[in-house]
Motif scaffolding. Structure first.
Motif, short mmCIF file in Angstrom:
data_model
loop_
_atom_site.label_atom_id
_atom_site.label_comp_id
_atom_site.label_asym_id
_atom_site.label_seq_id
_atom_site.Cartn_x
_atom_site.Cartn_y
_atom_site.Cartn_z
N ILE A 208 0.84 -1.20 0.00
CA ILE A 208 0.00 0.00 0.00
C ILE A 208 0.88 1.25 0.00
N GLU A 209 1.91 1.26 0.84
CA GLU A 209 2.81 2.41 0.92
C GLU A 209 3.54 2.65 -0.40
N VAL A 210 4.05 1.56 -0.98
CA VAL A 210 4.82 1.68 -2.23
C VAL A 210 3.92 2.15 -3.37
N VAL A 211 2.73 1.57 -3.49
CA VAL A 211 1.81 1.98 -4.56
C VAL A 211 1.42 3.45 -4.37
N ALA A 212 1.15 3.85 -3.14
CA ALA A 212 0.75 5.23 -2.88
C ALA A 212 1.87 6.21 -3.20
N GLU A 213 3.11 5.83 -2.89
CA GLU A 213 4.25 6.73 -3.08
C GLU A 213 4.82 6.70 -4.50
N GLN A 214 4.88 5.48 -5.08
CA GLN A 214 5.57 5.31 -6.37
C GLN A 214 4.64 5.09 -7.56
N GLY A 215 3.39 4.73 -7.27
CA GLY A 215 2.45 4.40 -8.35
C GLY A 215 2.42 2.91 -8.62
N TYR A 216 1.37 2.47 -9.27
CA TYR A 216 1.17 1.04 -9.53
C TYR A 216 2.31 0.44 -10.36
N ALA A 217 2.70 1.14 -11.42
CA ALA A 217 3.70 0.60 -12.36
C ALA A 217 5.04 0.32 -11.68
N LYS A 218 5.40 1.13 -10.70
CA LYS A 218 6.70 0.98 -10.04
C LYS A 218 6.64 0.09 -8.79
N ALA A 219 5.46 -0.43 -8.50
CA ALA A 219 5.31 -1.27 -7.30
C ALA A 219 5.70 -2.71 -7.61
N SER A 220 6.98 -2.91 -7.84
CA SER A 220 7.50 -4.25 -8.14
C SER A 220 7.74 -5.02 -6.84
N PHE A 221 7.84 -6.34 -6.97
CA PHE A 221 8.15 -7.16 -5.80
C PHE A 221 9.49 -6.75 -5.19
N SER A 222 10.46 -6.42 -6.04
CA SER A 222 11.78 -6.06 -5.53
C SER A 222 11.72 -4.76 -4.72
N ARG A 223 10.93 -3.79 -5.19
CA ARG A 223 10.80 -2.53 -4.47
C ARG A 223 10.06 -2.73 -3.15
N ILE A 224 9.02 -3.56 -3.19
CA ILE A 224 8.25 -3.84 -1.98
C ILE A 224 9.11 -4.60 -0.97
N ALA A 225 9.86 -5.58 -1.46
CA ALA A 225 10.73 -6.37 -0.57
C ALA A 225 11.77 -5.48 0.10
N LYS A 226 12.36 -4.58 -0.67
CA LYS A 226 13.38 -3.68 -0.12
C LYS A 226 12.79 -2.79 0.96
N GLN A 227 11.60 -2.20 0.68
CA GLN A 227 10.99 -1.30 1.67
C GLN A 227 10.52 -2.07 2.91
N ALA A 228 10.17 -3.35 2.73
CA ALA A 228 9.72 -4.17 3.86
C ALA A 228 10.88 -4.75 4.66
N GLY A 229 12.10 -4.58 4.13
CA GLY A 229 13.27 -5.13 4.81
C GLY A 229 13.38 -6.64 4.66
N LEU A 230 12.84 -7.17 3.56
CA LEU A 230 12.91 -8.61 3.30
C LEU A 230 14.19 -8.93 2.55
N SER A 231 14.72 -10.11 2.79
CA SER A 231 15.99 -10.49 2.16
C SER A 231 15.84 -10.78 0.67
#
Length: 199
Positions: free
Chosen positions: A19-42
Motif C-alpha cells: 500500500i505504501e509503495v503503490v501510494a508513493e511510487q504508483g502502480y507501475a513501479k510497485a515491483s516485488f523487488s521494491r516492496i521487498a526492499k521497503q519491507a526489509g525482506l531479504s
C-alpha cells in the motif's frame, strides 16, 4: 491447513508495505523487488511465498483498503441519529478518510484502474459499492416516507453525492494541502439543504 500467526503477520506486513509503495511510487513501479526492499525482506521470494503474483497481492491491497475504510466509516454513520445526521456523517466520514488514511486511498486510486474492469477484485469492489448504493437508496426512501427528506429521485441524488465525493478526492490528489475536513463539512451542508424536508 491455516496460516501460522507468523505467516499471517508477514502477509499483513507485505500488504501494508505494498500500500505504501503503490501510494508513493504508483502502480507501475510497485515491483516485488521494491516492496521487498521497503519491507526489509531479504528477497522477493518471501512475497512470492504468500502471493501468486502482483495481481494477487493487489487484490489483497483492495481488500485491506475496503476493510479499513469500512471500519472507519461504519461506527460514525451508525452513531448518528436520524436521516439527516446519518447523511452528514456519511459525507464527512467519506471525505475525512483522505486525511486519516491517505496512503490507503491513493493506493486504491492507483490499483483499481490497473487491474481492469473485469478483474475479480475490481468486480468485487464495484459490486460492494452497488450493494451500498442499494441500501442507501432504500434508507433514503424510508426517510422520505417518514418526512425527514423531501421528495426527489433517491438514486439520482446518491449518484450526485458519489460524484461530488469523487470530485473532492480528485482535487485532493492534485493538491494534497487541500483542506478535506472543511470540504467535507461544506459538502455535507450542500446535501443537507438539497435533501431535507421543507419546514
Amino acid at each position: 491447513m491455516g496460516r501460522t500467526f507468523t505467516e499471517s503477520g508477514r502477509r499483513a506486513q507485505i500488504v501494508q508495505v505494498a500500500i505504501e509503495v503503490v501510494a508513493e511510487q504508483g502502480y507501475a513501479k510497485a515491483s516485488f523487488s521494491r516492496i521487498a526492499k521497503q519491507a526489509g525482506l531479504s528477497s522477493t521470494g518471501m512475497i512470492s511465498y504468500h502471493f501468486a503474483g502482483k495481481d494477487d497481492l493487489m487484490h489483497e491491497v483492495v481488500a485491506e483498503v475496503t476493510r479499513v475504510t469500512g471500519a472507519f466509516m461504519a461506527p460514525r454513520v451508525g452513531a448518528a441519529e436520524g436521516a439527516r445526521a446519518r447523511l452528514r456523517a456519511f459525507v464527512e466520514a467519506n471525505v475525512e478518510l483522505l486525511a486519516v488514511w491517505p496512503r490507503h486511498l491513493k493506493a486504491l486510486i492507483e490499483v483499481l484502474p490497473n487491474l481492469g474492469g473485469d478483474d475479480p477484485a475490481t468486480v468485487g469492489y464495484n459490486a460492494s459499492l452497488q450493494l451500498l448504493m442499494d441500501g442507501q437508496e432504500q434508507a433514503v426512501r424510508q426517510a422520505q416516507e417518514a418526512g425527514e427528506f423531501r421528495e426527489f429521485d433517491p438514486r439520482l441524488m446518491l449518484v450526485a453525492l458519489r460524484g461530488a465525493v469523487d470530485a473532492v478526492v480528485m482535487r485532493w490528489v492534485g493538491d494534497p494541502a487541500f483542506d478535506v475536513t472543511a470540504a467535507g463539512r461544506e459538502l455535507a451542508d450542500i446535501f443537507d439543504r438539497a435533501t431535507r424536508a421543507e419546514p
